[in-house]
Design an enzyme around this catalytic site. Structure first.
Site, mmCIF file in Angstrom:
data_model
loop_
_atom_site.group_PDB
_atom_site.id
_atom_site.type_symbol
_atom_site.label_atom_id
_atom_site.label_comp_id
_atom_site.label_asym_id
_atom_site.label_seq_id
_atom_site.Cartn_x
_atom_site.Cartn_y
_atom_site.Cartn_z
ATOM 1 N N ARG A 42 6.346 17.059 -21.942
ATOM 2 C CA ARG A 42 6.807 18.537 -21.246
ATOM 3 C C ARG A 42 7.403 18.948 -20.682
ATOM 4 O O ARG A 42 7.751 18.764 -19.732
ATOM 5 C CB ARG A 42 4.942 18.993 -20.565
ATOM 6 C CG ARG A 42 4.928 21.033 -20.347
ATOM 7 C CD ARG A 42 3.177 20.612 -19.794
ATOM 8 N NE ARG A 42 4.373 19.980 -18.375
ATOM 9 C CZ ARG A 42 2.831 20.037 -17.647
ATOM 10 N NH1 ARG A 42 1.825 21.227 -17.866
ATOM 11 N NH2 ARG A 42 2.632 20.079 -16.589
ATOM 12 N N SER A 111 -5.279 24.043 -25.692
ATOM 13 C CA SER A 111 -5.842 24.268 -23.863
ATOM 14 C C SER A 111 -6.884 25.424 -24.290
ATOM 15 O O SER A 111 -6.747 26.308 -25.348
ATOM 16 C CB SER A 111 -4.473 24.389 -23.663
ATOM 17 O OG SER A 111 -4.055 23.312 -23.237
ATOM 18 N N LYS A 140 -0.348 24.764 -11.917
ATOM 19 C CA LYS A 140 -1.082 26.025 -12.881
ATOM 20 C C LYS A 140 -1.377 27.415 -13.249
ATOM 21 O O LYS A 140 -2.287 27.233 -13.330
ATOM 22 C CB LYS A 140 -2.315 25.331 -14.581
ATOM 23 C CG LYS A 140 -2.013 23.777 -15.683
ATOM 24 C CD LYS A 140 -3.280 23.798 -15.958
ATOM 25 C CE LYS A 140 -2.563 22.819 -17.008
ATOM 26 N NZ LYS A 140 -1.733 23.571 -18.266
#
Length: 215
Positions: A42, A111, A140
């Site tokens: 990521r 997700s 997040k």
């Protein structure tokens, strides 16, 4: 359509910043030595060229340990390096469009930010669901809230797809998350920032086994 099998239990999501200034590839290899079974690269801020360069090196390292490499969001990078698969979030490129670009057989994880995401038609095409986040987490901040263990149990009852739990999971709560229905744990800071990523990965695998015995 048929999806590849999903036998994985421990999934590392990389985070350069969480590596605490240490060499990224040292952290990655230590985690692989410790038993990480799936890796997602990521990188939100690298240019495409630098992302590709890093992904190629990460892929080579993962292949040494027989571990598939997933690219987060960047379809062009996944295609350029021949990654095993892709992961997309609700605000990323739509899953069906990503499959058109990468090929229908490419495994893509999706997700789920809240219960309503499950009814989206594209969800049926996902390889697995990333249940995000299970617990509140600073990595997040742009989510609708946390699923919690109750939400995870609800989702387990609604789908047969593999559930990859992510979000402030540590060795103290890992077994509970597995016991409540997760098939796999996706870990970020708890491994990337650990003093010994390999030993920490081993601890997670033990807690996963403990959780499985409690189902």
């Amino acid at each position: 359509m048929n999806q590849p099998e999903f036998p994985y239990r421990l999934y590392l999501v990389t985070d350069q910043e969480a590596c605490m200034g240490r060499d990224f590839f040292w952290v990655l290899e230590e985690a692989l030595k410790g038993g990480v079974q799936l890796v997602q690269l990521r990188e939100k801020y690298l240019s495409k060229d630098l992302f590709v360069e890093k992904a190629l090196r990460a892929k080579e390292l993962c292949e040494t340990y027989g571990v598939p490499l997933i690219i987060n969001d960047a379809v062009d990078v996944a295609h350029a390096v021949g990654a095993f698969g892709l992961h997309v979030g609700q605000q990323d490129l739509p899953l069906l469009l990503a499959k058109e670009q990468l090929g229908r057989s490419t495994p893509i994880g999706l997700s789920l930010d809240h219960r309503g995401n499950l009814s989206d038609p594209s969800a049926a095409e996902a390889w697995y669901f990333g249940v995000s986040p299970i617990f509140p987490t600073p990595t997040k901040p742009d989510t609708y809230g946390s699923w919690g263990l109750d939400g995870l149990r609800w989702l387990r009852e609604k789908t047969d797809k593999p559930l990859v739990a992510i979000g402030n999971i540590n060795t103290g709560n890992a077994s509970d998350v597995i016991a409540q229905g997760a098939d796999c744990l996706a870990i970020v800071s708890a491994i990337c920032g650990a003093a010994n990523p390999g030993i920490t990965a081993e601890r997670f695998l033990r807690e996963i086994e403990n959780g499985l015995t409690c189902r």
